[in-house]
Motif scaffolding. Sequence first.
Motif: not given
Length: 477
Positions: A29-30, A33-34, A37, A151, A262, A316, A319, A325
Motif C-alpha cells: 500500500a505504501q 500510494f507513494r 502521490k 489507516h 491516494t 501522506a 505512507n 510500515r
Amino acid sequence: MSLSNPLPFKERVEQALNDPFLRQSLKNAQARFREGKQKAGQALGNLEEWRTRAEAIRRHTIEHLDYYLDLFATNVEKNGGTVFFAETEQEAVEYLIRLAKEKQAQTVIKSKSMVSEETHVNHRLEEIGVEAIESDLGEYIIQLAKEMPSHIIAPAIHKNRKQIAQLFSAVAGEELPEDTSALTRFARHQLRDKFLNADIGISGCNFAVAETGSIVLVSNEGNARLTTTLPKTHVVMMGMERIVPTWEDLDAVLSLLPRSATGQKITSYVTALTGPRRENDQDGSEEMHVIIVDNGRSNALGTDYQSILHCIRCGACLNVCPVYRHIGGHAYGSVYPGPIGAVLTPVLKGFDEWEELPYASSLCGACTEACPVKIPLHDMLIDLRRDEVGQKRSPWIERLAFRLFGAAVKYPALYRLGLKMAKYLLRPQAGEEGFLNKGLGPLKAWTQARDFPAPAPESFREWWERQGRHGGEPHGR
C-alpha cells in the motif's frame, strides 16, 4: 470499534511484527500510494509553491481560529443550521445522545468521520439502544471486526479477502465467496436499506468554509451524499481546526488533499453542503446540526505544537513512515496512527497513556518531507521526547545512564576510565564478526535488531599515546 487496545505498547508492536500479511499489505500500500502521490505531484507542476501556499493558509487560519470559527458558526446559523461547541468528548457525545432521544431515533447511518471514532460515538449510541451503522466500506468492515481504523484513509488496509468474507458471512448467515465483487455487492445490499430507513445521518467534515458556513466532504464511494441527504436530520462532527477562510483557500488545500492521500487529482465525489434543505430543494436533510469539537485541540494553541492543527488528514506521513510500515496502525493504540498520531495523540491526551508514541519513529524526516502543509513532524517528535525527559518520564536507569555520561565527559580522567571498562566489559559479548549481539541490561533490546560494534582492542587515545604522536601507523594499515 474497540475503545482501546488492552495490550501494552511493546506487546502491540510485537504482535504486529509477527503478522506477515499485515507487513506485506502495508509495504504494498505504501508503495502504491507513494507512486501515485509522486505522479500526481508532477502533474500539478510547481508542487513546492502549492505546499507553501497551503501551509500559509493553514497557519493564518489557526492563528486566527477564534475569528474564523465565529464567522463559520454565524453563517451556519444564517443558513438554518444549529451549531454546538463541545469542549470535551463527553459534551459532544451528550449533545448527540440528547438529539437522538429527541428524535426517537432507532438507527443512525454514518459516513467516514475520524472525530466520531475519536469520541467513540458508535459505542455510546449502542449503550442507549440506537444502532449506528458505518456506510464507508472500510469503516463497515472494521465495525464488524470491532476494531479501530488501521489507516486514516484506508481503515481496513490490514484485512484480506478471507477475513472480510468471514465477517460478512457472519452477518449474512451463510458462507460468502472470497470474491471482491461478491463481497462489495453484499455490503451494498446491506447498506442500501440502512440509508433509506435511518433516522439520523452523521458525517465528518473535511473542510468547513468560514465565509459561507459550508461543509465540504471528500469521498470515493458516494456514501457521504446518501448519509447527508436521505435522513431527516444531519449531524456534522468536525474538529475545530477543519476551517478554511474562503472558497479560494479551499481550492489550494483541496488540490493537495487527494494527490497527497491516494494520488488522485480529485476524488470521485466532492460534496458541499450549505445548511439544511431549502423550500425549493429537491433533497437534503430537514435539520443540520454542526458539533464543533475541541477535545484537547486547544492544548496546542500558542505552543510549539500549534502547527499540528494544520493537518488536513491526507495520511501522506503514514505512507512514507518506515515504522508504520512494520507495525501498522493498531500498534499505536490511538485512532490516529503513524507520525501524525505519534504527535497529535500526546498533544490531545497528554503522556499518561501515550508516552511511548513519540519514540515510535526513526526520526528520518520522511513524514515532514511528505506533508503537503509542511508540518515539521520529526521536529515535534524530538520536542515531545524532550518534554517527557523534562517531566522525568523516562526510565530511571536511562536517566542514571545519561547522568553518568554527563559526568564522564565533564572529567577527562573519568572518561578514559569508562572507555577502558567498556572495552573489558563488552568485548567478551561480541560474536565472531566483532559485533555485539547480546547486549547487557538495557542494551539487550537494542542489539536484538541492530549490530553494535565491539570496542577496539586498542582505542585511538591509547594508540596515539603509544606511537601515533611519534609518526607511527595504527594496526591494520
